[in-house]
Write a protein that holds these residues in place. Structure first.
Motif, mmCIF file in Angstrom:
data_model
loop_
_atom_site.group_PDB
_atom_site.id
_atom_site.type_symbol
_atom_site.label_atom_id
_atom_site.label_comp_id
_atom_site.label_asym_id
_atom_site.label_seq_id
_atom_site.Cartn_x
_atom_site.Cartn_y
_atom_site.Cartn_z
ATOM 1 N N PHE A 23 44.019 39.338 22.173
ATOM 2 C CA PHE A 23 44.374 39.321 23.600
ATOM 3 C C PHE A 23 44.465 41.150 24.910
ATOM 4 O O PHE A 23 44.733 41.058 25.636
ATOM 5 C CB PHE A 23 46.446 39.777 22.986
ATOM 6 C CG PHE A 23 46.984 39.711 24.272
ATOM 7 C CD1 PHE A 23 47.561 38.091 24.036
ATOM 8 C CD2 PHE A 23 47.846 40.146 24.884
ATOM 9 C CE1 PHE A 23 48.043 38.151 26.129
ATOM 10 C CE2 PHE A 23 48.397 39.898 25.643
ATOM 11 C CZ PHE A 23 48.991 38.887 26.213
ATOM 12 N N LEU A 82 42.200 41.442 28.203
ATOM 13 C CA LEU A 82 43.635 41.590 29.431
ATOM 14 C C LEU A 82 42.842 43.051 30.146
ATOM 15 O O LEU A 82 42.505 43.141 30.782
ATOM 16 C CB LEU A 82 44.623 42.667 28.797
ATOM 17 C CG LEU A 82 45.418 41.725 28.459
ATOM 18 C CD1 LEU A 82 47.006 42.551 27.943
ATOM 19 C CD2 LEU A 82 46.363 41.675 29.405
ATOM 20 N N ALA A 92 40.179 41.428 32.814
ATOM 21 C CA ALA A 92 41.228 40.722 33.657
ATOM 22 C C ALA A 92 41.377 42.220 34.546
ATOM 23 O O ALA A 92 41.330 42.076 35.739
ATOM 24 C CB ALA A 92 43.039 40.701 33.350
ATOM 25 N N PRO A 111 40.296 44.631 37.404
ATOM 26 C CA PRO A 111 40.092 44.582 38.705
ATOM 27 C C PRO A 111 38.722 45.635 38.380
ATOM 28 O O PRO A 111 38.638 46.776 38.183
ATOM 29 C CB PRO A 111 40.320 44.465 39.896
ATOM 30 C CG PRO A 111 41.946 44.985 39.206
ATOM 31 C CD PRO A 111 42.074 45.059 37.326
ATOM 32 N N SER A 112 37.436 45.064 39.187
ATOM 33 C CA SER A 112 36.062 46.011 39.018
ATOM 34 C C SER A 112 36.631 47.140 39.582
ATOM 35 O O SER A 112 35.845 48.412 39.092
ATOM 36 C CB SER A 112 35.460 44.630 38.865
ATOM 37 O OG SER A 112 35.473 45.023 40.636
ATOM 38 N N VAL A 113 36.722 47.441 40.914
ATOM 39 C CA VAL A 113 37.871 49.094 41.527
ATOM 40 C C VAL A 113 38.666 49.663 40.705
ATOM 41 O O VAL A 113 37.780 50.816 41.284
ATOM 42 C CB VAL A 113 38.215 48.355 43.020
ATOM 43 C CG1 VAL A 113 40.082 47.920 42.440
ATOM 44 C CG2 VAL A 113 38.051 49.020 43.528
ATOM 45 N N VAL A 114 39.109 49.683 39.812
ATOM 46 C CA VAL A 114 39.412 50.265 38.891
ATOM 47 C C VAL A 114 38.593 51.268 38.470
ATOM 48 O O VAL A 114 38.839 51.702 38.096
ATOM 49 C CB VAL A 114 40.664 49.480 38.120
ATOM 50 C CG1 VAL A 114 41.336 50.512 36.657
ATOM 51 C CG2 VAL A 114 41.919 49.166 39.230
ATOM 52 N N LEU A 138 37.375 53.232 39.848
ATOM 53 C CA LEU A 138 37.323 54.456 40.478
ATOM 54 C C LEU A 138 37.262 55.474 39.080
ATOM 55 O O LEU A 138 37.095 55.981 39.413
ATOM 56 C CB LEU A 138 39.069 54.325 41.010
ATOM 57 C CG LEU A 138 40.013 55.285 41.280
ATOM 58 C CD1 LEU A 138 39.326 55.986 42.532
ATOM 59 C CD2 LEU A 138 41.078 55.064 41.364
ATOM 60 N N GLY A 168 41.983 41.248 42.072
ATOM 61 C CA GLY A 168 41.245 42.206 42.336
ATOM 62 C C GLY A 168 40.434 42.213 42.781
ATOM 63 O O GLY A 168 39.649 43.666 42.699
ATOM 64 N N SER A 172 43.486 46.038 46.779
ATOM 65 C CA SER A 172 41.873 46.416 46.433
ATOM 66 C C SER A 172 40.955 47.341 47.105
ATOM 67 O O SER A 172 40.454 48.326 46.215
ATOM 68 C CB SER A 172 41.380 45.456 45.254
ATOM 69 O OG SER A 172 41.001 43.886 46.833
ATOM 70 N N ALA A 192 45.711 51.791 42.590
ATOM 71 C CA ALA A 192 44.642 51.100 41.718
ATOM 72 C C ALA A 192 46.054 50.743 40.158
ATOM 73 O O ALA A 192 46.183 49.982 39.540
ATOM 74 C CB ALA A 192 43.986 51.862 40.705
ATOM 75 N N LEU A 201 47.940 47.704 41.400
ATOM 76 C CA LEU A 201 46.721 46.995 41.564
ATOM 77 C C LEU A 201 47.252 46.145 40.090
ATOM 78 O O LEU A 201 47.587 45.483 39.402
ATOM 79 C CB LEU A 201 45.476 46.847 41.717
ATOM 80 C CG LEU A 201 44.804 46.378 41.890
ATOM 81 C CD1 LEU A 201 45.546 44.473 42.846
ATOM 82 C CD2 LEU A 201 43.350 46.378 42.770
ATOM 83 N N VAL A 202 46.722 47.469 39.354
ATOM 84 C CA VAL A 202 46.746 46.336 37.597
ATOM 85 C C VAL A 202 48.399 45.840 36.848
ATOM 86 O O VAL A 202 47.969 44.945 36.396
ATOM 87 C CB VAL A 202 46.514 47.095 36.761
ATOM 88 C CG1 VAL A 202 46.725 47.450 35.524
ATOM 89 C CG2 VAL A 202 44.830 48.531 37.062
ATOM 90 N N VAL A 240 48.192 42.696 38.726
ATOM 91 C CA VAL A 240 47.004 41.555 38.147
ATOM 92 C C VAL A 240 47.789 41.398 36.724
ATOM 93 O O VAL A 240 47.484 40.537 35.821
ATOM 94 C CB VAL A 240 45.470 41.937 37.945
ATOM 95 C CG1 VAL A 240 44.810 42.014 36.617
ATOM 96 C CG2 VAL A 240 45.463 42.037 39.167
ATOM 97 N N LEU A 241 47.782 42.372 35.507
ATOM 98 C CA LEU A 241 48.231 42.594 33.598
ATOM 99 C C LEU A 241 49.827 42.041 34.047
ATOM 100 O O LEU A 241 50.044 41.267 32.700
ATOM 101 C CB LEU A 241 48.158 43.463 33.560
ATOM 102 C CG LEU A 241 47.117 45.059 33.037
ATOM 103 C CD1 LEU A 241 47.715 45.736 32.180
ATOM 104 C CD2 LEU A 241 45.848 43.464 32.785
ATOM 105 N N THR A 300 48.475 38.362 34.013
ATOM 106 C CA THR A 300 47.849 37.404 33.601
ATOM 107 C C THR A 300 48.756 37.363 31.980
ATOM 108 O O THR A 300 48.750 36.031 31.075
ATOM 109 C CB THR A 300 47.125 38.552 32.667
ATOM 110 O OG1 THR A 300 46.385 39.150 34.094
ATOM 111 C CG2 THR A 300 45.910 38.461 31.803
ATOM 112 N N ILE A 301 49.761 38.932 31.500
ATOM 113 C CA ILE A 301 51.200 38.626 30.366
ATOM 114 C C ILE A 301 51.286 37.466 30.540
ATOM 115 O O ILE A 301 51.841 36.514 29.617
ATOM 116 C CB ILE A 301 51.324 39.274 30.140
ATOM 117 C CG1 ILE A 301 50.386 40.659 29.548
ATOM 118 C CG2 ILE A 301 52.366 39.661 28.823
ATOM 119 C CD1 ILE A 301 50.744 42.242 29.908
#
Lengths: 372, 358
Positions: free
Chosen positions: A171, A175, A178, A180-183, A186, B283, B311, B333, B336-337, B340-341, B344-345
């Motif tokens: 799991f 995650l 999931a 994002p690539s921008v994170v 950074l 994202g 983003s 960030a 955003l996370v 997204v999470l 997703t969860i």
């Protein structure tokens, strides 16, 4: 098969006019003739009955097929939506070519061998050689680091970890995919660059005789940093697909290996790995596709020097995608066309890589349904 | 003949081979770490990282030698590979922990009302305030429009593949749906740039290319479509055939069967797939960068003028020279996370609860 929503056509139950939409009373035609959709016995058959498929069950009881009804409309709608995917792929190719060609015509240098990217100057001189080199090298570094680790984790999750731990960790890996690539970009730019710089300095101090680690700095925002960040990003992709494949190894194969007295590792080597090999190759190809096309994380971590150099630790490096993201802001009319041309190259490469990966997956029907 | 295989009476049959006690592994680990540290610090070529790495390598070698001596060669291989696989796992968890830790610790700095309530309009390099309100608006609008475009298209496409499609053409669609999931996001951005911004939009905009949130939504649609088609297709295939056949037997036409029987049965799974693809789209940075242009001010209208996104905000602030920019980037960030999470969860929990029994 499911196309026939035949209502009950039993002779004894279906009287004349079961519903008004029926062309003739049910059972009026005997349910014997099956040849070519022709109900036996009755010579004059309306043409719309033939299109209803085989005559089993007495086609005479079927409602008359309408030329344009809800059914055909819905079918057409879904067909249009399904075709959309093919349309988009073709449209991407057509529009990218349409915008790339004028820029390529105006290019003063050879697009394939030129290393510099001066698309906004006159005369414009730009080429993809250094960018393609950086793209390939960063992807190679990413895969070289990520593949062994990813396979190790996949094996750990499928064959070593306790069931419950494996579920929770699987799991977490999902995650990770999931995020994002921008994170990651950074994080790579601000946090990860420090240890990589220290490592680069250390490598340079003791291994500068290897061309990969030569040069005299500055180090840090290099192809190695970009490649390592990419490695973290492709790791979940390779892990989840390989794990899926490893878990599908037939239990009989594993038990047979164990029954012959093999240790756990020998069981994995003789039963699990050979079975999973196509899946592993496909997952690596998918990871490669992702690594080649990754944009933002590399746009944030690389040092942007267009040159072809074996050195992977000094500041520099550039990739096709990162060049598009960073160069787009100041690009003029021709500059945009040039960037689109480089995007076309990237599209072609990733398309080919992905098609190969999918073709490998499709050849192994066993896991086409469950593997993403 | 039979007696030769049996042990002498009174002597227990020896079922187990010799095994190295667990303590021995700890011993090997301690010795390996000590040696690694001695090598690293003693020769002065590195710090504690090198000590750890050397320690790991020495541990692997030590385990192999020790087990080889007591249990035999095959067992030694087994143990060494097992140790390698476990260490691969530890190695992968380290960056994950680092990402989560820095996100939370650095992102918490600017986690205040000002950040969520104001934009970057008129915020100079020396201003410590400024927020991501405009970016959050942009993200929600763009992803919302993209979802409105893609959900009907994707679900209908999947229905065609599963319920109607036969033969080569359908195989071609399936194949290219899979291939399309791997298209780089920047290519989707370039496509919409070439098609919509540079060719179509000048017709509505007095001949000048119009960057807009809608163009970003189009690019996100290109990225979302294949994932939605793929996940919906998988869910539709899981719907048991007897349900369809029962419906046909009652005289329900096929399109009604699909809409009233097949889709409702597969709905939780379809929603899961849609949520995952929305999370992925939220994202994406590169397409928004190319076709929405980015904006520091609040712009509610996705069809007119440039728009930002969360983003893109992270990307811009990370490249900004202001010393207050990194804090804003980290908080954005983190937001955003979190977005997204959570998506997703929620999607995964929904999938777990409503799994269709096969």
């Amino acid at each position: 098969m499911a196309d026939r929503h035949s209502r009950s056509a039993d002779v004894s139950t279906g009287g004349p006019g079961v519903t008004s939409s029926h062309a003739r009373p049910a059972g009026a035609t005997a349910s014997t003739g099956v040849l070519d959709g022709q109900p036996g016995g009755n010579a004059p058959v309306p043409p719309d009955f033939r299109t209803n498929g085989g005559g089993l069950g007495g086609g005479g009881a079927l409602p008359r097929r309408k030329g344009f009804g809800a059914e055909s409309m819905f079918r057409g709608l879904t067909l249009a939506a399904g075709t959309m995917v093919l349309v988009i792929i073709v449209a991407i190719t057509v529009f990218l070519i349409a915008k790339a060609v004028p820029a390529l015509r105006a290019d003063d240098a050879n697009f394939l061998t030129e290393t510099d990217w001066f698309a906004n100057e006159s005369p414009p001189r730009f080429g993809i050689a250094a960018l393609a080199y950086g793209t390939v090298i960063s992807a190679v570094i990413a895969l070289a680091v990520a593949v062994p680790i990813a396979l190790g984790i996949a094996l750990y999750l499928s064959h070593y970890a306790h069931q419950r731990i494996a579920t929770a960790l699987g799991f977490m890996i999902d995650l990770l995919a999931a995020v994002p690539s921008v994170v990651f970009g950074l994080w790579g730019l601000i946090v990860f660059v420090e240890p990589v710089r220290d490592f680069s300095v250390w490598l340079n101090k003791y291994f500068s005789w290897i061309p990969l680690f030569g040069g005299d700095g500055p180090f840090g925002r290099s192809l190695m940093l970009g490649g390592l960040v990419l490695a973290i990003m492709v790791l979940p992709i390779i892990t989840s697909l390989s794990r899926e494949v490893f878990m599908q190894t037939p239990t009989a194969n594993e038990e047979a290996a164990l029954a012959l007295g093999s240790t756990k590792w020998e069981m994995i080597r003789t039963a699990v790995l050979p079975y999973g090999r196509p899946g592993v190759i496909a997952s690596v190809m998918l990871g490669l596709g992702r690594a080649l096309g990754e944009t933002i994380a590399l746009a944030m971590t690389l040092g942007f020097i267009n040159e072809i150099s074996p050195n992977i630790i000094k500041n520099g490096g550039n990739t096709i995608a990162a060049n598009i993201a960073n160069g787009f802001g100041e690009a003029g009319e021709l500059g945009r066309g040039a960037l689109i041309a480089s995007g076309l190259v990237l599209f072609t490469i990733t398309l080919i890589v992905n098609m190969i990966a999918r073709a490998i997956i499709y050849r192994r029907r066993e896991f086409t349904e469950s593997a993403a | 003949m039979t007696t030769t295989a049996l042990p002498a009476p009174g002597q227990a049959p020896k079922l187990h081979t010799k095994k190295l006690p667990t303590v021995a592994f700890f011993g090997v680990a301690v010795v390996a770490l000590g040696l690694g540290a001695a090598l690293s610090y003693g020769t002065g070529i590195g710090g504690w990282v090198l000590a750890l790495v050397l320690g790991l390598v020495l541990y692997l070698v030590g385990v192999f030698i020790a087990v080889n001596a007591v249990e035999g060669r095959r067992s030694a291989r087994n143990r060494t590979w097992s140790a390698l696989i476990h260490s691969a796992f530890v190695l992968a968890v380290l960056p994950l922990i680092s990402v989560v830790w820095t996100l939370v610790s650095k992102g918490a700095d600017r986690l205040d009302g000002d950040f969520f309530g104001s934009s970057m309009n008129n915020i100079g390099a020396r201003d410590p305030n400024g927020g991501a309100y405009h970016a959050i608006i942009g993200t929600l609008e763009q992803v919302g429009i993209a979802a409105l475009i893609t959900i009907p298209l994707g679900v209908l496409g999947a229905i065609y593949i599963v319920e109607y499609g036969r033969g080569r053409f359908t195989f071609l669609i399936r194949f290219f749906v899979d291939v399309m999931t791997g298209i780089p996001s920047i290519v989707a951005g370039l496509f919409v740039l070439a098609f919509w911004v540079l060719i179509v939009s000048p017709w509505f905009n007095d001949g000048a290319p119009a960057f807009s949130g809608f163009a970003a939504a189009l690019a996100l649609s290109v990225l979302m479509l294949p994932t939605i088609v793929r996940s919906t297709e998988e869910m539709l295939r899981l719907v048991p055939a007897p349900l369809r056949e029962g419906s046909y037997a009652l005289g329900v036409p096929k399109w009604k069967t699909i809409l009233k029987i097949v889709i409702p049965t597969a709905l939780p799974g379809i929603v899961t797939g849609i949520m995952l693809s929305i999370a992925r789209a939220a994202g994406e940075t590169a397409p928004v960068l190319l076709v929405a242009g980015g904006s520091a001010a609040i712009n509610f209208n996705p069809f007119d003028a440039q728009q930002g996104s969360l983003s893109l905000f992270v990307f811009q602030q990370a490249g900004d020279a202001s010393r207050f920019a990194p804090a804003r980037a980290w908080t954005a960030a983190l937001t955003l996370v979190a977005l997204v999470l959570i998506l997703t969860i929620a999607a995964k929990l929904l999938a777990r609860r409503n799994r269709i029994p096969r």
